[in-house]
Design a protein around this motif. Structure first.
Motif, PDB file in Angstrom:
ATOM      1  N   TRP A 280      43.104 -17.606  31.128  1.00 53.76           N
ATOM      2  CA  TRP A 280      43.898 -16.422  30.817  1.00 53.76           C
ATOM      3  C   TRP A 280      43.028 -15.447  30.048  1.00 53.76           C
ATOM      4  O   TRP A 280      42.616 -15.718  28.937  1.00 53.76           O
ATOM      5  N   LEU A 286      45.607  -9.077  33.492  1.00 50.08           N
ATOM      6  CA  LEU A 286      46.429  -7.863  33.369  1.00 50.08           C
ATOM      7  C   LEU A 286      45.462  -6.718  33.079  1.00 50.08           C
ATOM      8  O   LEU A 286      45.430  -6.187  31.977  1.00 50.08           O
ATOM      9  N   HIS A 403      53.381  -1.012  15.164  1.00 46.29           N
ATOM     10  CA  HIS A 403      53.218  -2.434  14.901  1.00 46.29           C
ATOM     11  C   HIS A 403      52.017  -2.939  15.675  1.00 46.29           C
ATOM     12  O   HIS A 403      51.845  -2.596  16.839  1.00 46.29           O
ATOM     13  N   ARG A 405      50.110  -6.365  16.943  1.00 49.63           N
ATOM     14  CA  ARG A 405      50.159  -7.801  17.111  1.00 49.63           C
ATOM     15  C   ARG A 405      48.738  -8.313  16.950  1.00 49.63           C
ATOM     16  O   ARG A 405      47.925  -8.227  17.864  1.00 49.63           O
TER      17      ARG A 405
ATOM     18  N   ASP B  37      58.208   0.729  29.811  1.00 50.04           N
ATOM     19  CA  ASP B  37      56.860   0.429  30.266  1.00 50.04           C
ATOM     20  C   ASP B  37      56.781  -1.000  30.772  1.00 50.04           C
ATOM     21  O   ASP B  37      55.803  -1.410  31.365  1.00 50.04           O
ATOM     22  N   MET B  38      57.837  -1.793  30.492  1.00 46.34           N
ATOM     23  CA  MET B  38      57.985  -3.111  31.100  1.00 46.34           C
ATOM     24  C   MET B  38      59.482  -3.369  31.196  1.00 46.34           C
ATOM     25  O   MET B  38      60.282  -2.546  30.763  1.00 46.34           O
ATOM     26  N   VAL B  40      62.954  -4.477  30.110  1.00 46.81           N
ATOM     27  CA  VAL B  40      63.520  -4.658  28.782  1.00 46.81           C
ATOM     28  C   VAL B  40      64.916  -5.260  28.914  1.00 46.81           C
ATOM     29  O   VAL B  40      65.764  -4.728  29.628  1.00 46.81           O
ATOM     30  N   LEU B  65      54.816 -13.612  22.571  1.00 46.35           N
ATOM     31  CA  LEU B  65      53.643 -12.892  22.084  1.00 46.35           C
ATOM     32  C   LEU B  65      53.888 -12.298  20.717  1.00 46.35           C
ATOM     33  O   LEU B  65      53.026 -12.306  19.856  1.00 46.35           O
ATOM     34  N   ASP B  66      55.082 -11.749  20.539  1.00 45.14           N
ATOM     35  CA  ASP B  66      55.269 -10.906  19.373  1.00 45.14           C
ATOM     36  C   ASP B  66      56.743 -10.825  19.000  1.00 45.14           C
ATOM     37  O   ASP B  66      57.606 -10.785  19.875  1.00 45.14           O
ATOM     38  N   CYS B  68      58.794  -8.335  16.311  1.00 46.97           N
ATOM     39  CA  CYS B  68      58.669  -7.334  15.263  1.00 46.97           C
ATOM     40  C   CYS B  68      60.002  -6.640  15.058  1.00 46.97           C
ATOM     41  O   CYS B  68      60.903  -6.733  15.887  1.00 46.97           O
ATOM     42  N   VAL B  93      62.516  -6.808  18.055  1.00 45.99           N
ATOM     43  CA  VAL B  93      61.871  -6.628  19.353  1.00 45.99           C
ATOM     44  C   VAL B  93      60.972  -7.829  19.621  1.00 45.99           C
ATOM     45  O   VAL B  93      60.058  -8.114  18.849  1.00 45.99           O
ATOM     46  N   THR B  95      58.464  -9.722  22.350  1.00 46.46           N
ATOM     47  CA  THR B  95      57.660  -9.548  23.564  1.00 46.46           C
ATOM     48  C   THR B  95      57.285 -10.921  24.096  1.00 46.46           C
ATOM     49  O   THR B  95      56.714 -11.729  23.365  1.00 46.46           O
ATOM     50  N   LEU B  97      55.595 -13.329  27.373  1.00 45.24           N
ATOM     51  CA  LEU B  97      54.540 -13.249  28.388  1.00 45.24           C
ATOM     52  C   LEU B  97      54.688 -14.418  29.352  1.00 45.24           C
ATOM     53  O   LEU B  97      54.922 -15.548  28.936  1.00 45.24           O
ATOM     54  N   SER B  98      54.603 -14.106  30.634  1.00 49.15           N
ATOM     55  CA  SER B  98      54.565 -15.150  31.651  1.00 49.15           C
ATOM     56  C   SER B  98      53.172 -15.184  32.248  1.00 49.15           C
ATOM     57  O   SER B  98      52.704 -14.192  32.805  1.00 49.15           O
ATOM     58  N   ARG B 102      52.159 -13.069  35.505  1.00 51.27           N
ATOM     59  CA  ARG B 102      51.286 -12.048  34.948  1.00 51.27           C
ATOM     60  C   ARG B 102      52.079 -10.804  34.556  1.00 51.27           C
ATOM     61  O   ARG B 102      51.771  -9.689  34.968  1.00 51.27           O
ATOM     62  N   GLU B 103      53.144 -11.019  33.830  1.00 52.16           N
ATOM     63  CA  GLU B 103      53.876  -9.856  33.331  1.00 52.16           C
ATOM     64  C   GLU B 103      54.450 -10.148  31.957  1.00 52.16           C
ATOM     65  O   GLU B 103      54.634 -11.301  31.562  1.00 52.16           O
ATOM     66  N   ARG B 104      54.727  -9.053  31.262  1.00 54.97           N
ATOM     67  CA  ARG B 104      55.345  -9.148  29.955  1.00 54.97           C
ATOM     68  C   ARG B 104      56.786  -8.694  30.065  1.00 54.97           C
ATOM     69  O   ARG B 104      57.166  -8.003  31.010  1.00 54.97           O
ATOM     70  N   ARG B 106      60.280  -7.575  27.442  1.00 56.67           N
ATOM     71  CA  ARG B 106      60.678  -7.266  26.071  1.00 56.67           C
ATOM     72  C   ARG B 106      62.164  -7.547  25.887  1.00 56.67           C
ATOM     73  O   ARG B 106      62.970  -7.271  26.782  1.00 56.67           O
ATOM     74  N   ARG B 108      65.227  -6.628  23.277  1.00 59.01           N
ATOM     75  CA  ARG B 108      65.601  -5.793  22.128  1.00 59.01           C
ATOM     76  C   ARG B 108      66.970  -6.238  21.646  1.00 59.01           C
ATOM     77  O   ARG B 108      67.951  -6.169  22.387  1.00 59.01           O
TER      78      ARG B 108
END
Lengths: 443, 183
Positions: A280, A286, A403, A405, B37-38, B40, B65-66, B68, B93, B95, B97-98, B102-104, B106, B108
């Motif tokens: 990865w 990506l 923010h 990460r 942008d991805m 949600v 991943l995150d 926040c 929020v 985030t 990841l797969s 290969r995508e993220r 989100r 909320r």
């Protein structure tokens, strides 16, 4: 929380510290044992009260001032003799509220702030911030080719310097002090190239929303080529000095093992994840900028131990050199920043002849440019893993929320897993192999 | 428990496939979906853990991943939320990841100011531990079910939550701590 309260009365950091064994609850043991993936809550409850008694163990502090903790990381270790039982990283000593500061700076000033987070690879911070801002502005596909290739050139040179710094400190932590000198020496050559291009050795503030701050200087090609021609010879030296050396291998092989399942569950990215055999790399999987147009290999390990993490970084250096060579060959002509009047200040020459250009220039640097409301997340593969930047804009010239990460921050969570059951002397090797940059952990 | 929840949300998806009714916002695992942008997802606080679990087990979003927080106290604009989602002061929020896809993605989650709590993702993603502590530290949002919810970046005796919009910068007195006992 009751445990935290009890401890908090006696210690300065209160509940952030590791509780004594008698106060450890089942929940906490579940976490401390690194068993969240394998053990049920009932099993953990059975464990309470088991193990060595408190008279046989000792809780010691490693850090915050300890040369092997790479800054101000403090580890509380519970030891039985020389064996580490539980451990807990305690962070926050370098916290300066950079995310809050970021809310008070314009998008043009933003890179100055974020570049100080991961100070060993500052250009990646700027890149993530700039990519996120460009996403919000909707100009991510309009960035000139040359700007994108310059960004790739700079970040790959930065990756080389960052990994060289890792090799230097890793060597020193293990006891190969000469490696410290060689690593810093070679890193300095890379910084010299970066200084010539950006004007600064570190904290460049060079990659900005819309492109980069300036075009490449005359003679950049020769400097870059000289640098990447010199590094491979050094890497071969390191192979002799470290890779093939039995003492070094003994210190690293089989130490600090983590499995792929654990690494994924704990959110570990970068060399830690790759050392477990997971292929990865954001640059390949990506892709951002033009990484899909250059050839390089993703280096993975088998065992997930400290030696794999060392070897991955050493070989990533070679891959970065490959990428830099391709970038130098393909560097296209053209603009180094977007010619969008909303984002880009007018060129210096225009200011002398046009009043409007002067006003425009003044406005952009005092008020900044306005960014449409919305949210965006952009991530890059920093030397330590996925470095992401999440921006929320309210339509003004400053981010409503910024923010970052930080990969080091998340990667630190793997420490208790990797330290458990090892010797305290190995703890130094394990911390070093995580390669945390505390500026990024605490932000 | 997670398996049941996953099965339940899967059933829901079968009965109401995404985009079946033109008026209704598309849903995934029971949570309304919007495209930014991805992808949600907007789960409620109660749905959060089940949605994250279903996403992990069925869709391969194995890595958190995150996490926040955002404080929307002084946000002047209407937020891009689907119908039926009541905007609240705080937002958590997440985030994900797969690696396979290969995508993220989100998540909320709206968190009201009068009850600033949110269920912890710790059981689904152990890696959210430090990040949830950071959100707690910075915004004062309590994560129920978190094994060790303490301040992580600020000193333990710090008052207030620095990243809230009503915590102004530059108005905080510098605090020093006396050592109570030498250790």
């Amino acid at each position: 929380m009751s445990v935290a309260g009890e401890v908090g009365r006696f210690t300065s950091e209160g509940g952030q510290e590791m509780a004594p064994r008698r106060a450890a609850t089942a929940d906490e043991l579940l976490r401390e044992l690194g068993a969240t993936l394998r053990m049920s809550e009932a099993d953990a409850a059975d464990l309470v009260g088991e193990g060595p008694s408190e008279e046989q163990t000792m809780i010691i502090n490693m850090g915050p001032q300890h040369p092997s903790t790479h800054g101000v990381l403090r580890l509380m270790l519970e030891l039985e003799g020389e064996t580490v039982l539980r451990s807990k990283p305690i962070i926050g000593y370098l916290h300066t509220g950079m995310e809050k500061t970021g809310e008070d700076l314009t998008y043009l000033q933003g890179p100055t702030n974020v570049t100080r987070m991961d100070y060993a690879s500052p250009l990646f911070n700027e890149l993530a911030f700039s990519l996120a801002t460009e996403k919000l502005l909707g100009i991510e596909h309009d960035i000139p080719e040359r700007a994108q290739w310059i960004r790739m050139l700079l970040t790959e040179i930065n990756r080389i310097t960052s990994h060289l710094l890792f090799l230097a400190t890793n060597g020193m932590d293990i006891g190969a002090v000469s490696m410290m000198l060689y690593g810093w020496r070679d890193r300095e050559e890379g910084l010299r190239v970066l200084e010539k291009i950006t004007g600064l050795r570190m904290n460049h503030n060079f990659i900005r929303p819309g492109g980069v701050a300036a075009d490449l200087p005359d003679g950049w090609r020769d400097d870059v080529l000289r640098f990447i021609d010199d590094v491979p010879a050094s890497l071969d030296e390191y192979d002799v000095l470290l890779t093939g050396q039995p003492i070094y291998r003994e210190r690293l092989q089989g130490v600090g093992v983590i499995t792929a399942q654990e690494a994924i569950a704990l959110g570990a990215t970068g060399p830690i994840l790759r050392s477990t055999g997971v292929e990865w790399d954001l640059r390949r999987d990506l892709p951002y900028l033009h990484y899909d147009e250059v050839e390089f290999d993703v280096i993975v390990g088998d065992y997930g131990d400290c030696f794999d993490r060392y070897a991955i970084r050493l070989n990533e250096l070679r891959e970065s050199i490959r990428i830099v060579r391709q970038v130098v060959d393909r560097m296209p002509p053209g603009d180094y920043r977007i010619q969008d009047k909303k984002v880009t200040p007018p060129p210096r020459a225009r200011i002398d002849e046009s009043m409007e250009a002067l006003i425009h220039h003044f406005k952009i640097f005092t008020e900044g440019f306005k960014v449409p409301e919305g949210e965006a997340y952009a991530a890059v593969e920093s030397p330590r893993g996925e470095l992401g930047c999440y921006l929320v804009s309210d339509g003004s010239a400053k981010p409503y929320r910024m923010h970052v990460r930080g990969p080091s921050f998340v990667n630190l969570q793997t420490l208790p897993h990797m330290l458990r059951g090892g010797l305290i002397a190995d703890a130094v090797a394990v911390i070093s192999s995580v390669d945390p940059i505390m500026g990024e952990v605490d932000r | 428990m997670p398996d049941d929840a996953a099965a339940a949300t899967a059933d829901e998806e079968e009965t109401a496939p995404p985009g079946a009714e033109a008026d209704e916002a598309p849903r995934r695992h029971g949570a309304p979906v919007t495209q930014g942008d991805m992808e949600v997802l907007h789960p409620s606080r109660e749905e959060l853990v089940d949605v994250a679990c279903a996403l992990r087990d069925e869709d391969g979003f194995a890595m958190c991943l995150d996490v926040c927080g955002v404080d929307y106290l002084t946000y002047g604009y209407r937020r891009a939320l689907p119908e039926g989602i009541e905007p609240q002061r705080f937002e958590v929020v997440v985030t994900l990841l797969s690696h396979e896809r290969r995508e993220r993605l989100r998540l909320r989650v709206q968190v009201p100011a009068h009850d600033a709590t949110c269920p912890s993702l710790f059981d689904v993603h152990p890696g959210s531990e430090a990040m949830e502590r950071e959100v707690y530290d910075m915004f004062g949002i309590e994560f129920t079910g978190h094994p060790d919810l303490t301040r992580i970046l600020m000193p333990e005796d710090w008052e207030g939550y620095p990243l809230r919009k009503d915590a102004a910068i530059g108005r905080i007195p510098v605090q020093f701590k006396a050592t109570k006992d030498a250790r």
